[in-house]
Design an enzyme around this catalytic site. Structure first.
Site, short mmCIF file in Angstrom:
data_model
loop_
_atom_site.label_atom_id
_atom_site.label_comp_id
_atom_site.label_asym_id
_atom_site.label_seq_id
_atom_site.Cartn_x
_atom_site.Cartn_y
_atom_site.Cartn_z
N HIS A 44 2.12 13.78 -3.76
CA HIS A 44 3.35 14.45 -3.37
C HIS A 44 3.45 15.77 -4.12
O HIS A 44 2.67 16.06 -5.02
CB HIS A 44 4.57 13.56 -3.67
CG HIS A 44 4.66 13.15 -5.09
ND1 HIS A 44 4.39 11.88 -5.54
CD2 HIS A 44 4.99 13.86 -6.19
CE1 HIS A 44 4.54 11.83 -6.84
NE2 HIS A 44 4.90 13.03 -7.27
C1 T46 Z 1 5.11 12.94 -10.46
C2 T46 Z 1 4.00 12.12 -10.95
C3 T46 Z 1 3.20 12.80 -12.02
C4 T46 Z 1 12.30 6.16 -10.82
O1 T46 Z 1 13.14 5.30 -10.53
N1 T46 Z 1 12.61 7.13 -11.71
C5 T46 Z 1 11.71 8.08 -12.06
O2 T46 Z 1 12.03 8.94 -12.89
C6 T46 Z 1 10.42 8.08 -11.45
C7 T46 Z 1 9.38 9.15 -11.79
C8 T46 Z 1 10.13 7.11 -10.55
N2 T46 Z 1 11.05 6.14 -10.25
C9 T46 Z 1 10.70 5.07 -9.31
C10 T46 Z 1 10.46 5.52 -7.88
C11 T46 Z 1 9.40 4.54 -7.40
O3 T46 Z 1 10.03 3.37 -6.92
O4 T46 Z 1 9.45 4.51 -9.77
C12 T46 Z 1 8.63 4.16 -8.67
C13 T46 Z 1 7.28 4.84 -8.78
O5 T46 Z 1 7.43 6.25 -8.56
P1 T46 Z 1 6.34 7.13 -7.80
O6 T46 Z 1 5.70 6.33 -6.75
O7 T46 Z 1 6.98 8.42 -7.39
O8 T46 Z 1 5.30 7.40 -8.99
P2 T46 Z 1 4.01 8.33 -9.00
O9 T46 Z 1 3.20 7.86 -10.14
O10 T46 Z 1 3.34 8.40 -7.67
O11 T46 Z 1 4.57 9.80 -9.32
C14 T46 Z 1 5.22 10.07 -10.54
C15 T46 Z 1 6.51 10.86 -10.32
O12 T46 Z 1 7.32 10.20 -9.36
C16 T46 Z 1 6.26 12.27 -9.84
O13 T46 Z 1 7.44 13.04 -9.99
O14 T46 Z 1 5.01 14.16 -10.43
O15 T46 Z 1 4.36 10.81 -11.41
#
Ligand code: T46
Length: 134
Positions: A44
């Site tokens: 993303h």
């Molecule tokens: C990024 C990369 C480096 C939350 O509730 N609060 C938060 O602050 C974050 C970051 C995530 N979440 C929840 C949302 C999803 O249900 O945690 C779950 C996993 O998040 P996501 O799939 O977005 O994680 P990544 O590892 O794909 O991405 C993350 C960050 O979301 C993003 O901003 O730049 O790490």
């Protein structure tokens, strides 16, 4: 970018401070750990969020795509940080078993700041200008 480490005979310490060695106000901190083998994350971009990434343990490859092209940054030291600002598509690959990726963010979690479609990212990228990560 390289972080200054305060080392002495006991070991090392790195301090991260808003608007000092972190070039934004830190509003959120999260960390990614125990990533399963062969799992990649991210896929993303963010519209406004700025983030500083540090592999405080282990290593991870961060693939970045932006108006300046694409680049993979290997994070493997607690004193190396990757600043992501502007419109950057990011993917995290090759997490080592012991990887702990610390992320400092300039804003609270907000799903509407995410661009999760690569096609939409390319549309928004055409209107965007930025500099490479340091
Ligand atoms: C990024 C990369 C480096 C939350 O509730 N609060 C938060 O602050 C974050 C970051 C995530 N979440 C929840 C949302 C999803 O249900 O945690 C779950 C996993 O998040 P996501 O799939 O977005 O994680 P990544 O590892 O794909 O991405 C993350 C960050 O979301 C993003 O901003 O730049 O790490």
């Amino acid at each position: 970018m390289r972080l200054i480490s305060h080392g002495d005979e006991r070991g090392n310490l790195i301090a991260l401070e808003s608007n000092k060695n972190v070039p934004f106000e830190i509003k959120r901190v999260y960390y990614i750990y125990s990533t399963k083998e062969k799992v990649s994350r991210g896929f993303h971009a963010h519209r406004d969020l700025k983030q500083l990434l540090v592999a405080v343990s282990g290593s991870v490859d961060i693939y970045c795509e932006a108006v300046w092209g694409n680049k993979t940054i290997h994070l493997s030291c607690p004193f190396e940080a990757l600043l992501l600002e502007g419109l950057v598509w990011r993917e995290m690959h090759n997490f080592s078993k012991d990887a702990v990726l610390l992320v400092l963010a300039s804003d609270y979690y907000n799903e509407s700041d995410y661009i999760r479609s690569h096609d939409q990212f390319l549309v928004e990228l055409r209107r965007f200008n930025d500099t490479p990560p340091q």
